[in-house]
Motif scaffolding. Structure first.
Motif, PDB file in Angstrom:
ATOM      1  N   GLY A 269     -18.577  34.536 -60.555  1.00 59.64           N
ATOM      2  CA  GLY A 269     -17.517  33.803 -59.885  1.00 59.64           C
ATOM      3  C   GLY A 269     -16.448  33.219 -60.780  1.00 59.64           C
ATOM      4  N   TRP A 270     -16.460  33.551 -62.071  1.00 58.03           N
ATOM      5  CA  TRP A 270     -15.451  33.018 -62.984  1.00 58.03           C
ATOM      6  C   TRP A 270     -14.104  33.688 -62.720  1.00 58.03           C
ATOM      7  N   SER A 271     -13.028  32.925 -62.875  1.00 58.36           N
ATOM      8  CA  SER A 271     -11.680  33.481 -62.806  1.00 58.36           C
ATOM      9  C   SER A 271     -11.333  34.147 -64.132  1.00 58.36           C
ATOM     10  N   TYR A 272     -10.333  34.988 -64.107  1.00 62.24           N
ATOM     11  CA  TYR A 272      -9.952  35.668 -65.352  1.00 62.24           C
ATOM     12  C   TYR A 272      -9.458  34.680 -66.399  1.00 62.24           C
ATOM     13  N   SER A 273      -8.771  33.621 -65.960  1.00 67.25           N
ATOM     14  CA  SER A 273      -8.280  32.635 -66.930  1.00 67.25           C
ATOM     15  C   SER A 273      -9.439  31.887 -67.581  1.00 67.25           C
ATOM     16  N   ARG A 274     -10.458  31.577 -66.808  1.00 66.21           N
ATOM     17  CA  ARG A 274     -11.637  30.898 -67.373  1.00 66.21           C
ATOM     18  C   ARG A 274     -12.357  31.816 -68.355  1.00 66.21           C
ATOM     19  N   ILE A 275     -12.442  33.097 -68.007  1.00 69.60           N
ATOM     20  CA  ILE A 275     -13.078  34.065 -68.908  1.00 69.60           C
ATOM     21  C   ILE A 275     -12.325  34.128 -70.231  1.00 69.60           C
ATOM     22  N   LEU A 276     -11.011  34.226 -70.162  1.00 70.66           N
ATOM     23  CA  LEU A 276     -10.207  34.309 -71.384  1.00 70.66           C
ATOM     24  C   LEU A 276     -10.365  33.061 -72.241  1.00 70.66           C
TER      25      LEU A 276
END
Length: 229
Positions: free
Chosen positions: A211-218
């Motif tokens: 459920g992580w967003s791409y911004s959180r992943i980055l």
């Protein structure tokens, strides 16, 4: 600009290009050939030429990019190793034809978006900073293989291109500069890289599944970064 197929009724090979002025990705049609344009060129073709005895793809003479740390380059110089040719490729076309070769297209969309950002940043960085040259002096920004990123003309897929489009207006910087966003398959494979400078591709998949967003992943993988429009 809107052709979907071509019929070469001449006695010479015809080359259809993505860009005006006989530049960008292309597809050749032999004399008498009938065929659909590949996915990169379908409805996105702007010029063509009849090939003669001279080289159909001249080496780019301008080595400098028009990009900056705040402005995307319009194109990137790609060294096609197997063809021993340097091609100037429209930058968004380049990113769209790298992402499906570096990320698995069936992965969650937020993982693909994180990948799109990394692929874009990596190419953008080298367009700004590369001083690479072939053995005979032709300048280029990136290789078309794993020494840089795997670029395969015509390989763009709808789902990965959608990830590129969704993040195209987002800039990923560190201290106000475009940085070399590196990535590799797993944390084990990346273990000898400087921590905070690389992203695990499979890790991005797993975090997106959680459920992580791409911004959180980055932000998890790359330290000290800012995402902005």
């Amino acid at each position: 600009n809107a052709a979907a197929s071509a019929w070469n009724r001449s006695s010479k090979t015809v080359r259809v290009y993505f860009n005006s002025g006989h530049t960008g990705t292309y597809q050749d049609f032999a004399p008498g050939a009938k065929a659909n344009l590949n996915p990169t060129l379908k409805n996105q073709n702007a010029s063509h030429e009849f090939l003669g005895s001279t080289s159909p793809t001249p080496t780019p003479t301008e080595c400098k990019t028009d990009g900056t740390d705040t402005k995307l380059p319009t194109s990137i110089l790609v060294y096609r190793k197997d063809l021993d040719r340097v091609e100037r490729v429209e930058f968004k076309t380049y990113v769209k034809n790298v992402l499906p070769n570096e990320w698995v297209s069936s992965w969650p969309s937020e993982s693909l978006k994180a990948g799109a950002m990394a692929v874009k940043n990596f190419g953008w960085y080298w367009a700004l900073h590369s001083n690479r040259k072939t053995s005979d002096g032709r300048c280029f920004d990136v290789y078309d293989h794993t020494s840089s990123q795997v670029y395969v003309p015509g390989s763009a897929k709808a789902v990965t291109s959608a990830a590129v489009d969704a993040t195209w207006g987002t800039r990923l910087t560190r201290s106000g500069k475009i940085f070399r966003a590196q990535y590799c398959s797993t944390t084990t494979a990346c273990g000898n890289w400087v921590d905070g400078d690389w992203m695990s591709q499979y890790g991005s998949r797993d975090k997106a599944r959680d459920g992580w967003s791409y911004s959180r992943i980055l932000k998890y993988y790359y330290t000290g970064i800012v995402l902005s429009s």
